[in-house]
Motif scaffolding. Structure first.
Motif, PDB file in Angstrom:
ATOM      1  N   LYS A 141      29.548  87.928  64.762  1.00  0.00           N
ATOM      2  CA  LYS A 141      28.382  87.488  65.441  1.00  0.00           C
ATOM      3  C   LYS A 141      27.526  86.291  64.759  1.00  0.00           C
ATOM      4  O   LYS A 141      26.491  86.321  64.198  1.00  0.00           O
ATOM      5  CB  LYS A 141      27.266  88.563  65.679  1.00  0.00           C
ATOM      6  CG  LYS A 141      27.821  89.647  66.644  1.00  0.00           C
ATOM      7  CD  LYS A 141      26.537  90.698  67.085  1.00  0.00           C
ATOM      8  CE  LYS A 141      27.329  91.656  67.971  1.00  0.00           C
ATOM      9  NZ  LYS A 141      26.456  92.700  68.328  1.00  0.00           N
ATOM     10  N   PRO A 142      28.283  85.235  64.731  1.00  0.00           N
ATOM     11  CA  PRO A 142      27.937  84.218  63.634  1.00  0.00           C
ATOM     12  C   PRO A 142      26.982  83.149  64.475  1.00  0.00           C
ATOM     13  O   PRO A 142      26.999  82.962  65.795  1.00  0.00           O
ATOM     14  CB  PRO A 142      29.332  83.321  63.411  1.00  0.00           C
ATOM     15  CG  PRO A 142      30.073  83.609  64.388  1.00  0.00           C
ATOM     16  CD  PRO A 142      29.600  84.786  64.985  1.00  0.00           C
ATOM     17  N   THR A 143      25.880  82.174  63.701  1.00  0.00           N
ATOM     18  CA  THR A 143      25.672  81.346  64.407  1.00  0.00           C
ATOM     19  C   THR A 143      25.812  80.074  63.266  1.00  0.00           C
ATOM     20  O   THR A 143      25.895  80.259  62.324  1.00  0.00           O
ATOM     21  CB  THR A 143      24.216  81.295  64.559  1.00  0.00           C
ATOM     22  OG1 THR A 143      23.666  80.170  65.449  1.00  0.00           O
ATOM     23  CG2 THR A 143      23.275  81.413  63.397  1.00  0.00           C
ATOM     24  N   ASN A 144      25.873  78.729  63.971  1.00  0.00           N
ATOM     25  CA  ASN A 144      26.157  77.452  63.032  1.00  0.00           C
ATOM     26  C   ASN A 144      24.873  76.659  62.822  1.00  0.00           C
ATOM     27  O   ASN A 144      24.333  76.358  63.850  1.00  0.00           O
ATOM     28  CB  ASN A 144      27.203  76.748  63.884  1.00  0.00           C
ATOM     29  CG  ASN A 144      27.592  75.563  62.912  1.00  0.00           C
ATOM     30  OD1 ASN A 144      26.955  74.997  62.142  1.00  0.00           O
ATOM     31  ND2 ASN A 144      28.791  75.206  63.112  1.00  0.00           N
ATOM     32  N   LEU A 145      24.282  76.941  61.573  1.00  0.00           N
ATOM     33  CA  LEU A 145      23.307  76.077  61.184  1.00  0.00           C
ATOM     34  C   LEU A 145      23.328  74.844  60.603  1.00  0.00           C
ATOM     35  O   LEU A 145      22.446  74.733  59.364  1.00  0.00           O
ATOM     36  CB  LEU A 145      21.945  77.007  60.782  1.00  0.00           C
ATOM     37  CG  LEU A 145      21.635  78.216  61.476  1.00  0.00           C
ATOM     38  CD1 LEU A 145      20.670  79.068  61.079  1.00  0.00           C
ATOM     39  CD2 LEU A 145      21.071  77.706  63.064  1.00  0.00           C
ATOM     40  N   GLY A 146      24.567  74.567  60.728  1.00  0.00           N
ATOM     41  CA  GLY A 146      24.830  73.179  59.723  1.00  0.00           C
ATOM     42  C   GLY A 146      24.301  71.975  60.203  1.00  0.00           C
ATOM     43  O   GLY A 146      23.833  71.836  61.372  1.00  0.00           O
ATOM     44  N   PHE A 147      23.792  71.129  59.292  1.00  0.00           N
ATOM     45  CA  PHE A 147      23.254  69.736  59.868  1.00  0.00           C
ATOM     46  C   PHE A 147      23.947  68.712  58.986  1.00  0.00           C
ATOM     47  O   PHE A 147      23.947  68.826  57.814  1.00  0.00           O
ATOM     48  CB  PHE A 147      21.556  69.803  59.709  1.00  0.00           C
ATOM     49  CG  PHE A 147      20.943  70.085  58.330  1.00  0.00           C
ATOM     50  CD1 PHE A 147      20.313  69.166  57.782  1.00  0.00           C
ATOM     51  CD2 PHE A 147      21.006  71.500  57.976  1.00  0.00           C
ATOM     52  CE1 PHE A 147      19.476  69.397  56.464  1.00  0.00           C
ATOM     53  CE2 PHE A 147      20.229  71.892  56.784  1.00  0.00           C
ATOM     54  CZ  PHE A 147      19.751  70.634  56.170  1.00  0.00           C
ATOM     55  N   GLY A 148      24.182  67.708  59.638  1.00  0.00           N
ATOM     56  CA  GLY A 148      25.013  66.627  59.124  1.00  0.00           C
ATOM     57  C   GLY A 148      24.557  65.893  58.173  1.00  0.00           C
ATOM     58  O   GLY A 148      23.395  65.462  57.846  1.00  0.00           O
ATOM     59  N   GLY A 149      25.574  65.359  57.176  1.00  0.00           N
ATOM     60  CA  GLY A 149      25.053  64.941  55.765  1.00  0.00           C
ATOM     61  C   GLY A 149      24.199  65.728  54.943  1.00  0.00           C
ATOM     62  O   GLY A 149      23.693  64.982  53.981  1.00  0.00           O
ATOM     63  N   SER A 150      23.777  66.926  55.112  1.00  0.00           N
ATOM     64  CA  SER A 150      22.874  67.588  54.283  1.00  0.00           C
ATOM     65  C   SER A 150      23.190  67.919  52.925  1.00  0.00           C
ATOM     66  O   SER A 150      24.436  67.961  52.635  1.00  0.00           O
ATOM     67  CB  SER A 150      22.453  68.725  55.043  1.00  0.00           C
ATOM     68  OG  SER A 150      23.630  69.747  54.974  1.00  0.00           O
ATOM     69  N   THR A 151      22.277  67.693  52.115  1.00  0.00           N
ATOM     70  CA  THR A 151      22.620  68.258  50.619  1.00  0.00           C
ATOM     71  C   THR A 151      22.134  69.558  50.348  1.00  0.00           C
ATOM     72  O   THR A 151      21.282  70.171  51.169  1.00  0.00           O
ATOM     73  CB  THR A 151      21.713  67.162  49.750  1.00  0.00           C
ATOM     74  OG1 THR A 151      20.451  67.293  49.981  1.00  0.00           O
ATOM     75  CG2 THR A 151      22.333  65.565  49.904  1.00  0.00           C
ATOM     76  N   LEU A 152      22.491  70.094  49.146  1.00  0.00           N
ATOM     77  CA  LEU A 152      21.880  71.196  48.756  1.00  0.00           C
ATOM     78  C   LEU A 152      20.509  71.131  48.667  1.00  0.00           C
ATOM     79  O   LEU A 152      19.726  71.982  49.190  1.00  0.00           O
ATOM     80  CB  LEU A 152      22.697  71.766  47.618  1.00  0.00           C
ATOM     81  CG  LEU A 152      22.533  73.330  47.110  1.00  0.00           C
ATOM     82  CD1 LEU A 152      22.654  74.535  48.495  1.00  0.00           C
ATOM     83  CD2 LEU A 152      23.401  73.502  45.896  1.00  0.00           C
ATOM     84  N   ALA A 153      19.914  70.209  48.139  1.00  0.00           N
ATOM     85  CA  ALA A 153      18.694  70.023  48.325  1.00  0.00           C
ATOM     86  C   ALA A 153      17.703  70.007  49.423  1.00  0.00           C
ATOM     87  O   ALA A 153      16.871  70.553  49.359  1.00  0.00           O
ATOM     88  CB  ALA A 153      18.183  68.482  47.588  1.00  0.00           C
TER      89      ALA A 153
END
Length: 196
Positions: A46-58
């Motif tokens: 039961k996933p959700t995708n919370l990636g955001f483009g070009g993001s850094t670990l910071a």
């Protein structure tokens, strides 16, 4: 961090309109965001995708509380740090951001099972590959020695050939982002390492 603001607003909108309560959060950079088959690939989690483009670990640390506000997951999967090194940051800085993220996660979710996917060996960033290896080593050592609820998923070793070079078939034309074959590999390796 202001240039991420539109993406973060979109993620806040997603959280307000979620169709179900996700059990697994995938969080991080464009390698997560561009994973269009993620919901199907990890359906049972039961996933959700919370990636955001070009993001850094910071950036993942900076926006963590805002993005996670309405979630109560059973596990967290993170891929970030790649762009920090690509932007000229040092492995030691990436390591500090990782420690900050561990603290944020613990403060928000307690001892939630967390999975850090190692930095990948990109063709386009091969000129700084030693920084990637060093950052991976620092983070893996920290996870093994100092955390009980984190696990290091070594995707790096799965993406290289016998000579230690990245396999081209795992990347699209820019040599940075993953191809469908690359995502298939990530699905297999992450699935094998996640406790259900």
């Amino acid at each position: 961090m202001y240039w991420y603001e539109e993406d973060i607003k979109q993620l806040e909108k997603v959280s307000r309109n979620k169709e179900y309560e996700p059990e697994t959060i995938f969080y991080g950079s464009s390698s997560v965001r561009m994973w269009t088959s993620l919901k199907d690939d990890f359906k049972e989690l039961k996933p959700t995708n919370l990636g955001f483009g070009g993001s850094t670990l910071a950036a993942c640390v900076w926006f963590f509380d805002r993005v996670m506000e309405s979630y109560s997951p059973k596990r967290l999967v993170i891929y970030a740090g790649d762009n920090d090194l690509g932007d000229g940051r040092h492995p030691e800085e990436v390591f500090i951001f990782f420690q900050q993220l561990v603290a944020k996660v613990h403060h928000r979710f307690g001892d939630l099972p967390c999975y850090y996917v190692s930095l990948k060996p990109s063709l386009s960033r091969w000129n700084i590959i030693d920084k990637f290896k060093y950052a991976n080593n620092l983070i893996e050592t920290e996870i093994v020695k100092n955390t009980n609820n984190w696990r290091f998923i070594n995707i790096y070793k799965e993406m290289i050939d016998a000579k230690g070079y990245p396999k081209k078939e795992y990347f699209v034309g820019d040599g940075l982002h993953l191809s469908p074959l690359g995502y298939q590999l990530w699905k297999q390796v992450i699935t094998a390492n996640i406790n259900k």
